[in-house]
Write a protein that holds these residues in place. Sequence first.
Motif, PDB file in Angstrom:
ATOM      1  N   ASP A   1       0.829  -1.340  -0.015  1.00  0.00           N
ATOM      2  CA  ASP A   1      -0.148  -0.136   0.045  1.00  0.00           C
ATOM      3  C   ASP A   1       0.998   1.256   0.090  1.00  0.00           C
ATOM      4  OD1 ASP A   1      -2.745  -1.106   0.011  1.00  0.00           O
ATOM      5  OD2 ASP A   1      -2.089  -1.945   1.916  1.00  0.00           O
TER       6      ASP A   1
ATOM      7  N   PHE B   1       1.379   5.122  -2.803  1.00  0.00           N
ATOM      8  CA  PHE B   1       1.467   6.410  -2.184  1.00  0.00           C
ATOM      9  C   PHE B   1       2.823   7.315  -2.797  1.00  0.00           C
ATOM     10  CE2 PHE B   1      -0.233   4.505   1.625  1.00  0.00           C
ATOM     11  CZ  PHE B   1      -1.329   4.327   1.346  1.00  0.00           C
TER      12      PHE B   1
ATOM     13  N   ASP C   1       2.540  10.773  -4.389  1.00  0.00           N
ATOM     14  CA  ASP C   1       1.105  11.316  -4.023  1.00  0.00           C
ATOM     15  C   ASP C   1       1.406  12.697  -3.133  1.00  0.00           C
ATOM     16  OD1 ASP C   1      -1.159  11.962  -2.485  1.00  0.00           O
ATOM     17  OD2 ASP C   1      -1.835  10.100  -3.382  1.00  0.00           O
TER      18      ASP C   1
ATOM     19  N   GLU D   1      -0.133  13.679  -0.935  1.00  0.00           N
ATOM     20  CA  GLU D   1      -0.544  13.584   0.460  1.00  0.00           C
ATOM     21  C   GLU D   1       0.156  12.192   1.043  1.00  0.00           C
ATOM     22  OE1 GLU D   1      -4.735  13.424   0.886  1.00  0.00           O
ATOM     23  OE2 GLU D   1      -5.075  15.412   0.050  1.00  0.00           O
TER      24      GLU D   1
ATOM     25  N   ASP E   1       0.419  11.854   5.002  1.00  0.00           N
ATOM     26  CA  ASP E   1      -0.499  11.590   5.689  1.00  0.00           C
ATOM     27  C   ASP E   1      -0.911   9.970   5.488  1.00  0.00           C
ATOM     28  OD1 ASP E   1      -2.704  12.015   7.538  1.00  0.00           O
ATOM     29  OD2 ASP E   1      -3.872  11.934   5.588  1.00  0.00           O
ATOM     30  N   LYS E   2      -0.880   9.697   4.055  1.00  0.00           N
ATOM     31  CA  LYS E   2      -1.390   8.237   3.649  1.00  0.00           C
ATOM     32  C   LYS E   2      -0.412   7.257   4.375  1.00  0.00           C
ATOM     33  CE  LYS E   2      -3.912   9.667  -0.195  1.00  0.00           C
ATOM     34  NZ  LYS E   2      -3.957   9.584  -1.691  1.00  0.00           N
TER      35      LYS E   2
ATOM     36  N   LYS F   1      -1.298   6.810   8.145  1.00  0.00           N
ATOM     37  CA  LYS F   1      -2.808   5.969   8.345  1.00  0.00           C
ATOM     38  C   LYS F   1      -2.559   4.554   8.135  1.00  0.00           C
ATOM     39  CE  LYS F   1      -5.722   9.924   7.269  1.00  0.00           C
ATOM     40  NZ  LYS F   1      -6.533  10.545   6.355  1.00  0.00           N
TER      41      LYS F   1
END
Length: 811
Positions: A63, A67, A70, A72, A75-76, A79
């Motif tokens: 995952d 990202f 990206d 963001e 932040d991703k 999370k």
Amino acid sequence: MALKKSDLYSSLWKGADELRGGMDASQYKDYVLTLLFVKYVTDKAKSDKNSLIDVPAGGSFDDLITFKGDKEIGDKVNKAIAKLAEANDLQKVIDLADFNDEEKLGKGKEMQDRLTNLISIFQDLDFRGSRAEGDDLLGDAYEYLMRHFATESGKSKGQFYTPAEVSRIMAQLIGIKPSTPYSATVYDPTCGSGSLLLKVADAAPHGLTIYGQEKDNATWALAKMNMILHGNEIADIRKGDTIASPQFTTNDRLDTFDFLVANPPFSVKSWANGLENEYGRFDGYGRPPEKNGDFAFLLHMLKSLKSTGKGAVILPHGVLFRGNAEATIRKVIIKRGYIKGIIGLPANLFYGTGIPACIIIIDKENAQARTGLFMIDASKGFEKDGPKNRLRPRDMHKITDAFTKQVEIPGYSRMVPLSEIENAANDFNLNIPRYIDSSEPEDIQDLHAHIHGGIPNRDIDALDAYWTAFPSLRFELLRPLREGYSELAVEKDDIQATITNSAEYQSFNSATGDLVSEWWSGHREQLAGISGTTRPGDLISGLSENLLDSFHPRPLVDEYAVYEQLMSYWNQTMHDDVALVMNEGWDGAAKPRKTIEDKDRKLSELPDLVIGSGRNASKYKMDLVPPALIVARYFADEKAKLDQLSAEVESAAQVIEELVEENSGEEGLFADAMDDGKITKALARVRLRDAKREDPRSDEVTALSKLIALYDVETAAKKSVKDAGTTLDQATLAQYGKLSIADIQQLVIEDKWRATVEQRIYAEVAGLTLRLITRITELGDRYDKTLSALSTEVEVQSAKVASSLAAMGVE
């Protein structure tokens, strides 16, 4: 391609480089280790259905890859890691690093690029087989990072890590046996990142049941991750101050354990802060001084061991000799027989301090019957490693051998009777120099020899190790002069030849070679049998221990120095080679592969072989069998021809250089052809054309014509070298496809591994010979001229000076 240890280390440190500058090493380690953890558990979940770590959807390293780029991304990533933490009850363990922290990682595009590059570095790693081989590649990588982070963190923040070499020694000293079951417990009350606990557990065939406590929250999190990364998911690591709030207690009594290891912070002044319940730790000993916590930790450890428990603790040397309350406590501990041994370590070994420390070995079993302490002064055995000192494999093995076998070595180790420690002169002072004199013998100048000549027999006798190995050589080099003194029996210039040409030296060298050959031949079948089930640790252990045993009875040669030569080569090269063969087989590991080139991800490998040139060039990497081995075995004649052609190029270039030098300068024949002090073939041709018009028979025309002819010879020679080199490179590449497994094993086991190890061992023996040559020459020079001869020489020179002055009219 299999993941090599050296490549893994390089990749991990690239990760640190991506973060360096924005934060201190003690902070960016959290980011690198967190990503290492996520990548590992993700890979493990793919290969092991029984993995105790649950990798939820949205919480895997796969995952994180999505990202990349990206806006963001920070932040991703946070999370995703939070999901992984929540699924495994690892909150405040793996989610301490904030990947969206603009102060540390930069704002906007800077953060985006930095995290994208960081994820890319880890993306290339594959940990699915990292423990299947029985060799903890990932654990070693974690240790590598811990060591480098500790080094960069400085004195104030480097105490979370005990050097792996010291940890391995402690594991060997506390008496873990092949029969020790997994149910046996090991405890570290100040466990830091947990590396010391893990090294001890690894010493047991099936591991141990692990318990640990750590005060610092971030370091406790490191320890929790470390346990999981090493396959010890159920290790019980608790948080809190060990002295004020011990976590392992039952009904106000400290829990006890079979084994204990610890590297507590040295001389803590605030150790008693918050202390309410002493748990009987100081009963019968006395209370440690308020401003020094060394004995507070030691007494906690004694109380935490079972009646047959064994432990090893790292403490500063002060605990061995400081007075007052500490002297009283030390006296009680010694009288109860709890200390089995003490090992003095080199200075500047640990990351929190530069002072020397010692290992105190505790053994409660049969303590009352103990009649002595085994002491080792290992303070001089180390190598420099950046800003710190580091124990070498030879130093580690010598310590463990001396202690476990209770071998007394002059100036290094001895069993010290308790009666000697208790007598009035020592009064329970355990300072190691009181009992072991490890100082180097003084090289004393002999006045009688300076006056009357001759070499003192005392200095010659000091070389007894050489005379044991070469009994007759002493009498070939030296002859008696008078009582207590000898003189050189050969000229000083002949000392080296006398030694190296002696029959005893030749025989010694030949026997050394035979010994190495016999040792290697005994393991040839085992090396050829390397497969996916091989355990590299067991393989090198068998090789190295057998090498030690083979050289132990040999005079002169230090078996630990020979052992070091093998182990250093294993760590540099052989381990990676074995890993390649295990993962890809002999034939797969030997196949050339195209180099990795990825400009976007800043990845580029230095090729071992290049076919073609420019953009069309094909670049190859040979991980197991370097091209030089192929050339040496199959194309020796072609290589000799290439070397000859290269020598012709060098010869032509030298002749050109001499001709230009001869005709340079303002008045030289080449003055009009030179540009900025240089003359090329093109410049020479232009000037030759003009010179012929001016005077076709001039010396300048002759010299320029000769120069151009030499340039033509050089050009032709260079072309021959290039063509021959290209042909050889193509033949070498083609040869890889013709190799059988037997051929590959011959190239690797014999031409690469054996040849290198043999060369290193011979170099060790050659170093011993050089020391003998140097010492005999030094003694010969030192006493070469007597005082009388020097006085005569002074008188002669004085007379010459006086005569010269008189000739100048000076009285």
